[in-house]
Scaffold this motif. Structure first.
Motif, PDB file in Angstrom:
ATOM      1  N   ARG A 160      29.188  43.290  39.311  1.00 13.66           N
ATOM      2  CA  ARG A 160      29.728  44.605  39.894  1.00 13.66           C
ATOM      3  C   ARG A 160      29.445  44.907  41.255  1.00 13.66           C
ATOM      4  O   ARG A 160      30.122  45.506  41.896  1.00 13.66           O
ATOM      5  CB  ARG A 160      28.954  45.571  39.001  1.00 13.66           C
ATOM      6  N   ALA A 161      28.387  44.373  41.751  1.00 10.84           N
ATOM      7  CA  ALA A 161      28.044  44.278  43.197  1.00 10.84           C
ATOM      8  C   ALA A 161      29.137  43.869  44.133  1.00 10.84           C
ATOM      9  O   ALA A 161      29.460  44.137  45.046  1.00 10.84           O
ATOM     10  CB  ALA A 161      26.638  43.758  43.616  1.00 10.84           C
ATOM     11  N   VAL A 162      29.757  42.532  43.506  1.00 15.44           N
ATOM     12  CA  VAL A 162      30.536  41.933  44.511  1.00 15.44           C
ATOM     13  C   VAL A 162      31.921  42.859  44.651  1.00 15.44           C
ATOM     14  O   VAL A 162      32.623  43.211  45.497  1.00 15.44           O
ATOM     15  CB  VAL A 162      31.232  40.639  43.859  1.00 15.44           C
ATOM     16  N   ALA A 163      32.237  43.522  43.141  1.00 13.97           N
ATOM     17  CA  ALA A 163      33.303  44.321  43.207  1.00 13.97           C
ATOM     18  C   ALA A 163      33.007  45.482  43.893  1.00 13.97           C
ATOM     19  O   ALA A 163      34.097  46.036  44.344  1.00 13.97           O
ATOM     20  CB  ALA A 163      33.718  44.959  41.540  1.00 13.97           C
ATOM     21  N   ASP A 164      31.888  46.023  44.115  1.00 16.39           N
ATOM     22  CA  ASP A 164      31.690  47.227  45.121  1.00 16.39           C
ATOM     23  C   ASP A 164      32.050  46.867  46.544  1.00 16.39           C
ATOM     24  O   ASP A 164      32.586  47.494  47.252  1.00 16.39           O
ATOM     25  CB  ASP A 164      30.335  47.447  44.866  1.00 16.39           C
ATOM     26  N   SER A 165      31.736  45.472  46.790  1.00 17.66           N
ATOM     27  CA  SER A 165      31.932  45.211  48.239  1.00 17.66           C
ATOM     28  C   SER A 165      33.401  44.880  48.413  1.00 17.66           C
ATOM     29  O   SER A 165      33.849  45.266  49.515  1.00 17.66           O
ATOM     30  CB  SER A 165      31.217  43.726  48.327  1.00 17.66           C
ATOM     31  N   LEU A 166      34.297  44.471  47.429  1.00 17.65           N
ATOM     32  CA  LEU A 166      35.673  44.502  47.560  1.00 17.65           C
ATOM     33  C   LEU A 166      36.136  45.744  47.621  1.00 17.65           C
ATOM     34  O   LEU A 166      36.967  46.207  48.629  1.00 17.65           O
ATOM     35  CB  LEU A 166      36.183  43.816  46.351  1.00 17.65           C
ATOM     36  N   ALA A 167      35.694  46.646  46.874  1.00 16.64           N
ATOM     37  CA  ALA A 167      36.189  48.039  47.007  1.00 16.64           C
ATOM     38  C   ALA A 167      36.096  48.624  48.294  1.00 16.64           C
ATOM     39  O   ALA A 167      36.632  49.568  48.859  1.00 16.64           O
ATOM     40  CB  ALA A 167      35.490  48.907  45.820  1.00 16.64           C
ATOM     41  N   ALA A 168      34.761  48.396  48.875  1.00 14.66           N
ATOM     42  CA  ALA A 168      34.442  48.962  50.063  1.00 14.66           C
ATOM     43  C   ALA A 168      35.484  48.488  51.297  1.00 14.66           C
ATOM     44  O   ALA A 168      35.749  49.042  52.392  1.00 14.66           O
ATOM     45  CB  ALA A 168      33.158  48.565  50.451  1.00 14.66           C
ATOM     46  N   ARG A 169      36.005  47.340  51.030  1.00 14.34           N
ATOM     47  CA  ARG A 169      37.036  46.855  51.915  1.00 14.34           C
ATOM     48  C   ARG A 169      38.280  47.500  51.864  1.00 14.34           C
ATOM     49  O   ARG A 169      39.290  47.086  52.621  1.00 14.34           O
ATOM     50  CB  ARG A 169      37.240  45.502  52.088  1.00 14.34           C
ATOM     51  N   GLY A 170      38.455  48.525  50.797  1.00 18.91           N
ATOM     52  CA  GLY A 170      39.628  49.269  50.565  1.00 18.91           C
ATOM     53  C   GLY A 170      40.588  48.499  49.594  1.00 18.91           C
ATOM     54  O   GLY A 170      41.952  48.875  49.425  1.00 18.91           O
ATOM     55  N   ILE A 171      39.965  47.469  48.860  1.00 19.27           N
ATOM     56  CA  ILE A 171      41.026  46.768  47.955  1.00 19.27           C
ATOM     57  C   ILE A 171      40.803  47.230  46.411  1.00 19.27           C
ATOM     58  O   ILE A 171      39.821  47.934  46.056  1.00 19.27           O
ATOM     59  CB  ILE A 171      40.254  45.412  47.603  1.00 19.27           C
ATOM     60  N   THR A 172      41.974  47.709  45.923  1.00 17.14           N
ATOM     61  CA  THR A 172      42.326  48.373  44.818  1.00 17.14           C
ATOM     62  C   THR A 172      43.131  47.562  43.793  1.00 17.14           C
ATOM     63  O   THR A 172      43.151  47.649  42.669  1.00 17.14           O
ATOM     64  CB  THR A 172      43.009  49.920  44.852  1.00 17.14           C
ATOM     65  N   ARG A 173      43.905  46.599  44.283  1.00 18.08           N
ATOM     66  CA  ARG A 173      44.663  45.531  43.534  1.00 18.08           C
ATOM     67  C   ARG A 173      44.787  44.510  44.135  1.00 18.08           C
ATOM     68  O   ARG A 173      44.808  44.313  45.581  1.00 18.08           O
ATOM     69  CB  ARG A 173      46.077  46.476  43.540  1.00 18.08           C
ATOM     70  N   ILE A 174      44.768  43.118  43.376  1.00 20.17           N
ATOM     71  CA  ILE A 174      44.981  42.165  43.626  1.00 20.17           C
ATOM     72  C   ILE A 174      46.342  41.473  43.199  1.00 20.17           C
ATOM     73  O   ILE A 174      46.523  41.308  42.081  1.00 20.17           O
ATOM     74  CB  ILE A 174      43.810  41.216  43.224  1.00 20.17           C
ATOM     75  N   SER A 175      47.131  41.210  44.150  1.00 20.49           N
ATOM     76  CA  SER A 175      48.609  41.067  43.548  1.00 20.49           C
ATOM     77  C   SER A 175      48.672  39.415  42.944  1.00 20.49           C
ATOM     78  O   SER A 175      49.948  39.331  42.208  1.00 20.49           O
ATOM     79  CB  SER A 175      49.709  41.146  44.650  1.00 20.49           C
ATOM     80  N   GLY A 176      47.737  38.549  43.293  1.00 19.05           N
ATOM     81  CA  GLY A 176      47.833  37.212  42.769  1.00 19.05           C
ATOM     82  C   GLY A 176      46.979  37.185  41.363  1.00 19.05           C
ATOM     83  O   GLY A 176      46.891  38.209  40.419  1.00 19.05           O
ATOM     84  N   ARG A 177      46.246  36.129  41.312  1.00 19.56           N
ATOM     85  CA  ARG A 177      45.352  35.661  40.196  1.00 19.56           C
ATOM     86  C   ARG A 177      44.107  35.877  40.674  1.00 19.56           C
ATOM     87  O   ARG A 177      43.556  35.648  41.854  1.00 19.56           O
ATOM     88  CB  ARG A 177      45.802  34.483  39.550  1.00 19.56           C
TER      89      ARG A 177
END
Length: 516
Positions: A160-177
């Motif tokens: 979840r901490a990794v997910a928080d770091s990615l969310a802090a970059r503004g990422i809400t969707r990953i178009s690939g895999r």
């Protein structure tokens, strides 16, 4: 008329007078003091345990007829004086079980250092303005074993901490895999010679460079409130790992059923960790079983996908774990370092955690030889043992945990490792990681109420007809002794071996090592 008693019986009766150890620690098959015939002089005997009496005491225990099919290897050393206080079959090879973890931990400290960390990196592309990240999110693992309940409190928390770091970059969707890259640990994910019928058990979970919760999931089956009602199944620490492929469990209609039982079987027809459940649960009862995650990297990625979704990040094309991605052209988005090796060791030694041992073996190969295979790690271990004066005649090692029955160590080799570590600057990291008698770890329930409680630091080892105990104990006059007590091929219950081991260690803790 008082019957003549054996040396074993007299030694057993002497224990309460000598150092207050309960007689049931050493009497065969649970005999108690009131069942024995006592000589009057035994009741008043007050001699303290001594070095001169140690040999007779140990002999009286290990020579009992119950051990006629067993092999005992015993070595007790006073390292300050360079004295061997007792030795029996000390140069012979024994299956050590998890006593092998002493070797793995020692070599890891010597080769990697107490401050060593590994890491996990996450690669991708910069997100667009709408929050979507083009292409794949790629994970590159290097064997961090600490994404686990035992070290993180909740194995999902680091993800979840990794997910928080990615969310802090503004990422809400990953178009690939969601994919993995690199192959830090090539080769087999299991230890050499592990029993096939152990492989569904949590203690025999496979390992890879991506490992989630030490390769183990908890599956809980809840019975319905009424007999015959449908059961409920929940998995933890991830709610989506493993996939429950089939449930043949009923809420029992048998009013006399004493115990709920659930069996787990791995299902191999697919890339995801899948299991089938069978059995019966009493109404209102529940059963929790530990399940080995047979596809470690896939389990990690599935748990990571769950963590990303919990933070509002969607993986458009799902998880791909069967092939390796290429990180060329991608940028490093997040790097997560593991805790230091010194922090990992208590989670390894105290509960005798097998998967951390297998990870450390592969990390030794990766960091020292550049190849993170078990075979490369074993080369490093053998070279280090040779440098410590332990040759191939005293040690034959096949895995990092001791689960393999192809491992062999002599008591002399184990005591040599204990002595080498005692003289190293990082000894405290090694010593504090060991279970403490009567307090914690695998000997937390043993040695209570004896002089060895909160005194002895020792590693256990358990396989069928194998029971080991080796470590450090401080005598009554403050001297540190090294000991290795290995038992193989016994046919009596394990508790009988433990009683002998505990009695010997308690004797040592009560002994005045300065007395001859």
């Amino acid at each position: 008329m008082i019957r003549r008693q054996s040396l074993h019986a007299r030694a057993a009766q002497r224990i309460p007078t000598l150092f207050g150890v309960a007689l049931t620690l050493i009497c065969p098959f649970g005999a108690r003091a009131q069942d024995a015939v006592l000589k009057p002089r035994i009741l008043t005997e007050t001699l303290a345990p001594s070095r001169s009496a140690l040999g007779g005491f140990v002999d009286s225990l290990t020579a009992d007829p119950m051990w006629r099919s067993a092999q005992w290897g015993v070595l007790i050393v006073d390292p300050e004086r360079g004295d061997t206080l007792y030795s029996a079959n000390a140069g012979k090879l024994f299956v050590p079980a998890s006593n092998l973890k002493l070797v793995t931990a020692a070599v890891a400290l010597a080769q990697l250092g107490a401050d060593y960390r590994t890491s996990t990196a996450f690669f991708g592309r910069a997100p667009r303005r709408d929050g979507s990240m083009p292409g794949d999110l790629v994970v590159v693992g290097r064997g961090d074993p600490t994404v686990s309940d035992s070290l993180a409190g909740d194995a999902m928390a680091p993800l979840r901490a990794v997910a928080d770091s990615l969310a802090a970059r503004g990422i809400t969707r990953i178009s690939g895999r969601l994919r993995r890259a690199g192959d830090a640990f090539p080769g087999d994910t299991l230890g050499m010679g592990w029993g096939w019928d152990d492989l569904d058990a949590g203690y025999a979970a496979p390992v890879d460079e991506l490992l989630f919760n030490e390769g183990v999931a908890r599956v809980t089956v809840y019975g319905a409130k009424q007999p015959g009602g449908p059961v409920t199944v929940r998995t933890a620490p991830a709610h989506t790992v493993p996939v429950i492929a089939r449930v043949d469990v009923e809420t029992s209609r048998d009013c006399c059923m004493l115990r709920s039982r659930v069996q787990v079987r791995g299902v191999l027809d697919g890339p995801r960790p899948r299991i089938a459940l069978s059995g019966s649960v009493r109404a209102g009862d529940s059963v929790t079983v530990a399940v080995a995650l047979r596809h470690p990297a896939r389990a990690y990625l599935d748990a990571l996908e769950e963590a990303l979704q919990s933070r509002g990040i969607r993986i458009q094309l799902g998880v791909e774990a069967d092939s390796l991605a290429d990180t060329t052209g991608l940028q490093r988005l997040v790097t997560v370092p593991s805790p230091q090796l010194a922090t990992m060791l208590p989670a390894f030694q105290k509960p005798s955690q097998n998967q951390i041992g297998e990870i450390l073996l592969r990390l030794l190969g990766l960091e020292v030889t550049g190849t993170g295979s078990a075979d490369s790690g074993l080369v490093v271990v053998r070279r280090q043992l040779a440098a410590w004066g332990i040759d191939s005649g005293a040690a034959a090692i096949r895995d990092g945990s001791g689960l393999s029955r192809h491992n062999f160590l002599s008591p002399e080799a184990i005591v040599r490792v204990l002595e080498v570590m005692r003289n190293r600057e990082d000894f405290d990291a090694f010593y504090q990681a060991l279970p403490l008698g009567g307090v914690d770890g695998t000997i937390g329930g043993r040695l209570r109420g004896t002089p060895a409680m909160a005194n002895v630091r020792a590693k256990t080892g358990t396989l069928d007809k194998v029971r080991s105990l080796s470590g450090y104990v401080t005598t009554a006059d403050g001297r540190v002794l090294l000991f290795s007590l290995l038992a193989n091929n016994h046919t009596v219950p394990t508790r009988e071996v433990e009683r002998v081991q505990d009695a010997i260690v308690s004797y040592l803790a009560s002994m005045d090592a300065g007395l001859r």
